[in-house]
Design a protein around this motif. Sequence first.
Motif, PDB file in Angstrom:
ATOM      1  N   VAL A  39     -17.464 -65.370   8.687  1.00  9.73           N
ATOM      2  CA  VAL A  39     -17.696 -64.223   7.867  1.00  9.73           C
ATOM      3  C   VAL A  39     -16.582 -63.546   6.945  1.00  9.73           C
ATOM      4  O   VAL A  39     -16.666 -62.924   5.823  1.00  9.73           O
TER       5      VAL A  39
ATOM      6  N   THR B 168     -24.903 -70.098   2.108  1.00 10.30           N
ATOM      7  CA  THR B 168     -23.684 -70.078   1.851  1.00 10.30           C
ATOM      8  C   THR B 168     -23.252 -71.342   0.937  1.00 10.30           C
ATOM      9  O   THR B 168     -23.825 -72.308   1.509  1.00 10.30           O
TER      10      THR B 168
ATOM     11  N   ALA C 245     -24.244 -65.833   9.568  1.00  6.66           N
ATOM     12  CA  ALA C 245     -23.116 -65.525  10.497  1.00  6.66           C
ATOM     13  C   ALA C 245     -23.050 -63.960  10.832  1.00  6.66           C
ATOM     14  O   ALA C 245     -22.742 -64.009  12.125  1.00  6.66           O
ATOM     15  N   ALA C 246     -23.290 -63.177  10.040  1.00 11.27           N
ATOM     16  CA  ALA C 246     -23.405 -61.816  10.559  1.00 11.27           C
ATOM     17  C   ALA C 246     -24.270 -61.350  11.436  1.00 11.27           C
ATOM     18  O   ALA C 246     -24.188 -60.740  12.527  1.00 11.27           O
TER      19      ALA C 246
ATOM     20  N   TRP D 122     -22.751 -55.340  12.449  1.00 10.34           N
ATOM     21  CA  TRP D 122     -22.862 -56.608  11.972  1.00 10.34           C
ATOM     22  C   TRP D 122     -24.418 -56.657  11.821  1.00 10.34           C
ATOM     23  O   TRP D 122     -24.907 -57.601  10.915  1.00 10.34           O
TER      24      TRP D 122
ATOM     25  N   PRO E 157     -18.399 -63.297   3.147  1.00 11.50           N
ATOM     26  CA  PRO E 157     -18.565 -61.987   3.502  1.00 11.50           C
ATOM     27  C   PRO E 157     -20.088 -61.769   3.107  1.00 11.50           C
ATOM     28  O   PRO E 157     -20.652 -60.972   3.902  1.00 11.50           O
TER      29      PRO E 157
ATOM     30  N   SER F  10     -25.070 -54.998   8.798  1.00 12.60           N
ATOM     31  CA  SER F  10     -24.526 -55.798   7.554  1.00 12.60           C
ATOM     32  C   SER F  10     -25.564 -56.908   7.309  1.00 12.60           C
ATOM     33  O   SER F  10     -25.808 -57.301   6.139  1.00 12.60           O
ATOM     34  N   ALA F  11     -25.997 -57.553   8.427  1.00 11.22           N
ATOM     35  CA  ALA F  11     -27.123 -58.897   8.077  1.00 11.22           C
ATOM     36  C   ALA F  11     -28.132 -58.204   7.291  1.00 11.22           C
ATOM     37  O   ALA F  11     -28.804 -58.878   6.474  1.00 11.22           O
TER      38      ALA F  11
ATOM     39  N   ASN G 140     -16.313 -64.356  13.554  1.00  6.25           N
ATOM     40  CA  ASN G 140     -15.368 -63.710  12.696  1.00  6.25           C
ATOM     41  C   ASN G 140     -14.783 -64.390  11.388  1.00  6.25           C
ATOM     42  O   ASN G 140     -14.433 -64.085  10.515  1.00  6.25           O
TER      43      ASN G 140
ATOM     44  N   TYR H 203     -20.692 -71.397  11.740  1.00 11.29           N
ATOM     45  CA  TYR H 203     -21.825 -70.821  12.180  1.00 11.29           C
ATOM     46  C   TYR H 203     -22.510 -71.852  12.996  1.00 11.29           C
ATOM     47  O   TYR H 203     -23.075 -71.449  14.044  1.00 11.29           O
TER      48      TYR H 203
END
Length: 381
Positions: free
Chosen positions: A72, A34, A81-82, A112, A76, A115-116, A69, A43
């Motif tokens: 992310v 990130t 973090a996810a 999540w 995003p 998502s990761a 939350n 995080y």
Amino acid sequence: VDAFAIQTEVAEEVARVLQARSRKDRGGFAQFMTRNSRAYDLYLKGLNDYLNEAFRDVVRVRETISLLNEAVQLDPNFMPAARLLSRLHTRAFVMSTEPHEFPYHAAEAKKWGESASALAPGGAGDAGLALFYSQVARDRERALQLAQNAIRALPNDCDGYSIAGSALGYLGRHREALPYHRRAIELDPGVSLFWSGLVQVLSMLRHTQELEQVLAGRQNASDNTKATARFRASGSLPSPSELNMTTTARAFWYWRRREFAEVVTTVDTSGAVSKGARLTLLGLKSDALRRLGRSAEAEAVARTLPALAEELQSAPDFGPSSKERYLAEAWLRTGRGDDALAAARRYIEAVPVAQLGTRWTREIELAEMLAYLQRTDECCE
């Protein structure tokens, strides 16, 4: 299109992946994932909470979920973090005593985790989803596959090894699990969860000498963890009155020691527990009263079990259902032996054949019920 800009962006992305892959410090690779410093700080704080040994309160888990939350939302595409958010929801699922919270945390853990995985194709994001399948869906074969994906993608990240070792343990493959737990500890010796995994495997393999060496160095391990490990490894029984345990654990240790009066006292003084645990404790109390020759009291306690078991039939299911076990425990003690055994067999059949460890555990429970009913030959089979 600026070809040079595209080449630069690709080169930077490759560099970030290589740096992440080579990092050995816990969570250090996340800084390459990130460019948002606030998301990274959130995080790190969430990761510190997740790893904190005192982090046993579901309220604190919810607070940490709020931090992630925000992370992310700020970025995003921030895969770590996810992934951590998925693991936090899995932990909340395991820790919660409120049935209405289970569906929410299960759904969020899966969302999540997926998502990761999508944010880091190739396995780098798969550890969160692996933990979901291990602890929530209880599909340990799938959990093992995802954990091994994570290990291949990030060979210096300890989480994949820990989850793989745990999944192998659930599958009854303890010898294969041992090097995974050792590698997780080698990468991060400060995480008590990794040591707990090693202790369990050593006890199942009855490596008593190494087990005692590990336990001697784990001053923060719970008394119940140590007692269980020693019991598995050598059959030694602790004195529950001398140890700091939950009332449920204490009641079972008294039962194993055949100290039936203490079982009754412990159950009577137990605090708030889930309905499932309450049913199991009351069943144990009924059995102890019978052993003490107090048959009328035992029957009175047993008569309360079917209604409690019926209440539990409306609870949500995650992974192979446990509802039939509650019916079996209740009917076993109220003269409905055949119904209890039929429910116990449905309890086993709810588990896919591939999930050997879970089926084995449930088959042991069926054998115990057959022993209870004095159907010795069937029990041995």
